[in-house]
Motif scaffolding. Structure first.
Motif, short mmCIF file in Angstrom:
data_model
loop_
_atom_site.label_atom_id
_atom_site.label_comp_id
_atom_site.label_asym_id
_atom_site.label_seq_id
_atom_site.Cartn_x
_atom_site.Cartn_y
_atom_site.Cartn_z
N GLU A 14 -2.33 -16.14 -7.02
CA GLU A 14 -3.45 -16.98 -7.44
C GLU A 14 -2.95 -18.26 -8.12
O GLU A 14 -3.49 -19.35 -7.90
N LEU A 15 -1.90 -18.12 -8.92
CA LEU A 15 -1.33 -19.29 -9.59
C LEU A 15 -0.77 -20.29 -8.57
O LEU A 15 -0.97 -21.50 -8.70
N LEU A 16 -0.09 -19.79 -7.55
CA LEU A 16 0.46 -20.67 -6.51
C LEU A 16 -0.66 -21.41 -5.78
O LEU A 16 -0.52 -22.59 -5.45
N ASP A 17 -1.77 -20.70 -5.54
CA ASP A 17 -2.90 -21.34 -4.87
C ASP A 17 -3.49 -22.46 -5.74
O ASP A 17 -3.80 -23.55 -5.25
N ILE A 18 -3.65 -22.16 -7.03
CA ILE A 18 -4.21 -23.16 -7.94
C ILE A 18 -3.31 -24.38 -8.04
O ILE A 18 -3.77 -25.52 -8.05
N ALA A 19 -1.99 -24.13 -8.12
CA ALA A 19 -1.03 -25.23 -8.26
C ALA A 19 -0.68 -25.88 -6.94
O ALA A 19 0.06 -26.87 -6.90
N ASP A 20 -1.23 -25.34 -5.83
CA ASP A 20 -0.96 -25.85 -4.49
C ASP A 20 0.56 -25.87 -4.21
O ASP A 20 1.11 -26.86 -3.74
N LEU A 21 1.19 -24.74 -4.51
CA LEU A 21 2.63 -24.60 -4.27
C LEU A 21 2.86 -23.55 -3.20
O LEU A 21 2.13 -22.56 -3.10
N ASP A 22 3.89 -23.77 -2.39
CA ASP A 22 4.23 -22.82 -1.35
C ASP A 22 5.19 -21.77 -1.90
O ASP A 22 6.03 -22.06 -2.75
N GLY A 23 5.07 -20.57 -1.38
CA GLY A 23 5.98 -19.51 -1.80
C GLY A 23 5.47 -18.15 -1.40
O GLY A 23 4.25 -17.92 -1.36
N ASP A 24 6.38 -17.27 -1.06
CA ASP A 24 6.05 -15.88 -0.76
C ASP A 24 6.43 -15.01 -1.95
O ASP A 24 7.35 -15.33 -2.70
N ILE A 25 5.74 -13.87 -2.08
CA ILE A 25 5.99 -12.97 -3.19
C ILE A 25 6.69 -11.71 -2.69
O ILE A 25 6.20 -11.06 -1.76
N ASP A 26 7.82 -11.39 -3.29
CA ASP A 26 8.53 -10.15 -3.00
C ASP A 26 8.57 -9.30 -4.26
O ASP A 26 8.74 -9.84 -5.36
N THR A 27 8.43 -7.99 -4.10
CA THR A 27 8.50 -7.08 -5.25
C THR A 27 9.42 -5.91 -4.92
O THR A 27 9.51 -5.49 -3.76
N TYR A 28 10.08 -5.38 -5.93
CA TYR A 28 10.86 -4.16 -5.77
C TYR A 28 11.09 -3.55 -7.15
O TYR A 28 10.90 -4.21 -8.18
#
Length: 226
Positions: free
Chosen positions: A91-105
């Motif tokens: 949601e933060l990336l969308d608001i800031a209009d930044l590109d990026g994928d999220i990885d978790t482990y």
């Protein structure tokens, strides 16, 4: 010869029920239909002993909900942390209009979340923006789950590259201590970086400690005790 009394049936009373407490339609115009699950016998409503239709399905729904609740209880809290953090960061990336994928482990007793991006705008100088964003993400997890989080956040592979640098720095400090037999004070670092240095120093056979107060807290590499 036996006389049989004749009883006159009042037409207006046809349709009455004899069940105690039932409403009687004395007008004779509207006779209530038997309720679902009852069978009319000789003008009287008899309750069926059979299980009402739909009870089996209802029980199945209850069982399914119970199983789902059990599954929720079995969820790994660290995986829940990672999912909540990922949603917050997306949601933060969308608001800031930044590109990026999220990885978790999950690594040991800590959830790890990474923003895979070419941009280091969320890293900042010496990782200061990244550290602040990590704290905000932990607060978001706390607000959602009610549990304090120790998750680690990385952006654009910064922490991985920083780890390599810190291990090399620790190696240089260890060598300097061995050559001069004097403690070596390193520059201020955050807790994550200090731990990397402590681990590297211990692996080299020396000891280290942290001194000072935040944000100037730093690692001191100590000579071997002789």
């Amino acid at each position: 010869m036996t006389n049989t009394d004749q009883t006159t049936i009042d037409p207006e009373l046809v349709g009455e029920t004899s069940d105690e407490g039932d409403a009687v339609d004395r007008a004779g115009t509207d006779v209530e239909s038997p309720v679902e699950g009852e069978v009319e016998t000789g003008g009287e409503a008899v309750t069926s002993a059979a299980t009402p239709a739909g009870d089996a399905d209802g029980q199945t729904d209850v069982d399914s909900e119970a199983d789902a609740a059990d599954d929720d209880d079995d969820d790994n809290p660290l995986e829940v942390e990672a999912e909540v953090a990922a949603d917050y960061l997306e949601e933060l990336l969308d608001i800031a209009d930044l590109d990026g994928d999220i990885d978790t482990y999950i690594d040991g007793d800590r959830a790890h979340v990474s923003i895979v991006s070419e941009s280091e705008v969320l890293v900042g100088k010496d990782g200061q923006v990244l550290d602040a964003l990590q704290e905000l993400t932990r607060l978001a997890v706390l607000a959602e789950t009610g549990q304090r989080s120790r998750l680690m956040l990385d952006v654009a592979g910064y922490r991985g590259k920083r780890r390599v640098e810190l291990v090399a720095l620790a190696g240089d400090a260890v060598q300097e201590v061995k050559d001069g037999a004097e403690p070596v004070h390193l520059k201020a670092m955050n807790p994550f970086e200090r731990k990397i240095v402590h681990d590297a120093v211990a692996a080299a056979g020396l000891t280290s400690e942290s001194e000072g107060e935040e944000p100037r807290r730093h690692v001191v590499v100590l000579p071997a005790r002789g």
